[in-house]
Structures are given as structure tokens and as C-alpha cells.
Design a protein around this motif. Structure first.
Motif, PDB file in Angstrom:
ATOM      1  N   PRO A   1      63.356   8.419  21.863  1.00  0.00           N
ATOM      2  CA  PRO A   1      63.529   9.728  21.335  1.00  0.00           C
ATOM      3  C   PRO A   1      63.047  10.699  22.596  1.00  0.00           C
ATOM      4  O   PRO A   1      63.540  11.958  22.503  1.00  0.00           O
ATOM      5  N   ILE A   2      62.016  10.322  23.356  1.00  0.00           N
ATOM      6  CA  ILE A   2      61.505  11.416  24.083  1.00  0.00           C
ATOM      7  C   ILE A   2      62.610  11.662  25.149  1.00  0.00           C
ATOM      8  O   ILE A   2      62.720  12.696  25.858  1.00  0.00           O
ATOM      9  N   LEU A   3      63.299  10.574  25.662  1.00  0.00           N
ATOM     10  CA  LEU A   3      64.441  10.773  26.760  1.00  0.00           C
ATOM     11  C   LEU A   3      65.650  11.613  26.018  1.00  0.00           C
ATOM     12  O   LEU A   3      66.073  12.693  26.620  1.00  0.00           O
ATOM     13  N   GLY A   4      65.947  11.522  24.873  1.00  0.00           N
ATOM     14  CA  GLY A   4      66.867  12.189  24.140  1.00  0.00           C
ATOM     15  C   GLY A   4      66.549  13.630  24.001  1.00  0.00           C
ATOM     16  O   GLY A   4      67.342  14.304  24.277  1.00  0.00           O
ATOM     17  N   ASP A   5      65.312  14.060  23.827  1.00  0.00           N
ATOM     18  CA  ASP A   5      64.712  15.300  23.557  1.00  0.00           C
ATOM     19  C   ASP A   5      64.693  16.101  25.011  1.00  0.00           C
ATOM     20  O   ASP A   5      65.325  17.129  25.281  1.00  0.00           O
ATOM     21  N   ARG A   6      64.186  15.466  25.784  1.00  0.00           N
ATOM     22  CA  ARG A   6      63.638  16.241  27.144  1.00  0.00           C
ATOM     23  C   ARG A   6      64.670  15.886  28.322  1.00  0.00           C
ATOM     24  O   ARG A   6      64.478  16.519  29.255  1.00  0.00           O
ATOM     25  N   TRP A   7      65.552  14.748  28.328  1.00  0.00           N
ATOM     26  CA  TRP A   7      66.340  14.519  29.278  1.00  0.00           C
ATOM     27  C   TRP A   7      67.973  14.272  28.977  1.00  0.00           C
ATOM     28  O   TRP A   7      68.633  15.385  29.671  1.00  0.00           O
TER      29      TRP A   7
END
Length: 309
Positions: free
Chosen positions: A104-110
């Protein structure tokens, strides 16, 4: 017959159109060409064949015996090309979407800020994103982003990003606590931690020689995005890969006191099943992802390569 003695597909279409419509003007209209272009194509093919393909009559063009043979073969060739085009188009449409499991953090921020560029470059490649962490979702994926040390049996792992981990905090939190002018000052602040991440404050303490580190308080969260939000809100200091917070550092929402941080073996990796060859679409996607990652943190990748050599 060498390729230099073969007619072009445009020439074949001209011959077929002339046989169908009987006049240069009508064939030109049907092919969206000028009459001079149609006449030139016919002249070139007749020179190539060595005999006229049509008799010029007052009623229009009438195929000669040689022309009848050539027209028949031209239609066969054009039909074969059209069939091939239809089959290729159907094959492209039938190619399944690439299943990409994204944290999720990669999807949101990258991913979301960048992925439209890939879609514009490769509209023929469909990518299906999943973020649910169930084992069957991961096992059925064509590629999986993971956080760890790069060692997952049965999977090829390419370093992606996140090896540079830094200490961050909100300016108001640090000011409220009296500031951080030495490493020992960190002990006076609450700290934030992701429950499942291998990044631990013990790793930071060992890397920075902060002996017997006991924080004032530890607040734990289930998602990295919540850790970052809590840090922005002044709830504590956090350890976060620099690549996830470029914008917050640039805007001053978060700062990196004393430039403290460490290089962690636990970072983000792009993994693919070791026993499954990469399809053309996945190979293209993999190359694009790794290139984008290198561009987003060139210093970090250079450090990794230097350490590995």
C-alpha cells in the motif's frame, strides 16, 4: 525473386483496386491516393512483371491474361496480410493483464504519481494491481513487491528502492522537546514504529552507536502511511526510507535532524517467480519500473552497487 523485385503492399492494393473499380480515378478515391500516385504504382509493377496488367479501353481498364494471374495472387497476398493483422490484434486482446502485487505505501507514494507514464508508453499492456496481503494473492501474482532482505526462496529479487533509512520528525515536535543537537537528545522523544516492518530502533541504535537506547515512548501502527502521518502530526520521531518522503522533506513538513540515518539491508524489492519465464509484457514493465526507481534515487542505487561490489 529477391526482395528488391517484390512489389510493395501499396502496389498490390493498387492492382486489386484497379481490377475492382476499372478506372484510375475510382481506384484513387477508394485508396485515398492521388491519380498520379496510382498510375505510378501501376507503371512500376508492370515494369517489374515485364508485361501490361491492364488494357486501356474507352470503358476503362480491362485485365490482360497476365493481369488476371497477377490480380488473383495480389488478392491472396493481401488477404493473408489482413488475416495476420486480425489474428495479431486478437492475440493482443487475449493477453491476460499482468498481476502486480503492490504494498500500500508504494502504491500511494510511488506508483500513483508515476504509473500514468507507463500507461501512455505502453497502452497495449494491461496491469492489474492488488494490495491484499493474502498468500494466494501473492502466489498467483506475476510480480510482487516485498519488503525485506531480498531472500525469498523460489523468487528472483531485484532491488527496487528504500535502502537509505533516515530519522525524521516534525519541526514543531523537535522544537517542543528542546531540539536535537546531539545523538543523546533522541532519548527524550516518543518514537513511532510499524508493527511488521523489519526496521527497528535497535538497528538504528546499533548503526549510530546509540548505546542502551530506551525511547520515552513507542507508538506502533499497522501501516507505514500512518507512521508518516503521525510523524507529520508531531506524535513522535520515525525511521522511514528517504525515498518515501521526498515531498515532505522538501516542503519542511518533516526534517532529518543532524542528517541521522543508516543503510539497511531491509528495503523494497521487485520479485518474480524463479520457475516462470518473464513474458514480453512483464519484461517491459520490469525494465520500466527498475529504470524509474534508479532515476528516483540514483545516489541510493549507486551506494547499493558499491556495497555489493
Amino acid at each position: 525473386m529477391s526482395s528488391t523485385h517484390l512489389p510493395s503492399t501499396v502496389g498490390l492494393r493498387v492492382v486489386a483496386a484497379l481490377a475492382q473499380y476499372g478506372t484510375v480515378s475510382s481506384a484513387a478515391d477508394a485508396l485515398h491516393l492521388t491519380q498520379s500516385a496510382v498510375s505510378k504504382q501501376l507503371k512500376n509493377i508492370e515494369a517489374l512483371v515485364g508485361a501490361p496488367l491492364f488494357d486501356r479501353t474507352s470503358q476503362g481498364l480491362s485485365p490482360t491474361d497476365v493481369g488476371m494471374i497477377y490480380i488473383e495472387q495480389a488478392r491472396i497476398a493481401l488477404g493473408a496480410l489482413e488475416t495476420a493483422a486480425v489474428r495479431v490484434a486478437a492475440l493482443r486482446r487475449s493477453q491476460p493483464a499482468i498481476r502486480l502485487h503492490v504494498l500500500p505505501i508504494l502504491g500511494d507514494r510511488w506508483f500513483m504519481p508515476r504509473f500514468s507514464r507507463f500507461a501512455e508508453l505502453h497502452p497495449e499492456i494491461e496491469v492489474e494491481f492488488t494490495t491484499f496481503a493474502a498468500s494466494d494473492t501473492v502466489e498467483e501474482a506475476d510480480a510482487v513487491f516485498r519488503f525485506g532482505d531480498g531472500n525469498w526462496p523460489g523468487w528472483r529479487a531485484d532491488y527496487f528502492l528504500g535502502r537509505e533509512v533516515i530519522l525524521i520528525g516534525a519541526p514543531q515536535l523537535i522544537a517542543r522537546g528542546g531540539g536535537i543537537s546531539s545523538l543523546d537528545d533522541i532519548r527524550h522523544y516518543p518514537v513511532l514504529e510499524h508493527r511488521q516492518t523489519p526496521l527497528r530502533w535497535s538497528d538504528f541504535a546499533q548503526a549510530t552507536h546509540l548505546n542502551e537506547f530506551v525511547p520515552a515512548r513507542i507508538n506502533r501502527f499497522g501501516y507505514y502511511s500512518l507512521v508518516i502521518r503521525a510523524a507529520i502530526g508531531g506524535q513522535g520521531l520515525a525511521l522511514v526510507p528517504r525515498s518515501l518522503i521526498h515531498d515532505e522533506l522538501a516542503s519542511g513538513q518533516l526534517i532529518n535532524p543532524l542528517g541521522l540515518g543508516f543503510t539497511s539491508p531491509n528495503c523494497y524489492w521487485l520479485t518474480t517467480p524463479a520457475n516462470r519465464p518473464l513474458g514480453a509484457g512483464l519484461a517491459t514493465l520490469r525494465e520500466w519500473l527498475l529504470q524509474e526507481a534508479r532515476q528516483s534515487e540514483p545516489m541510493e542505487v549507486a551506494l547499493l552497487q558499491e556495497t555489493a561490489s
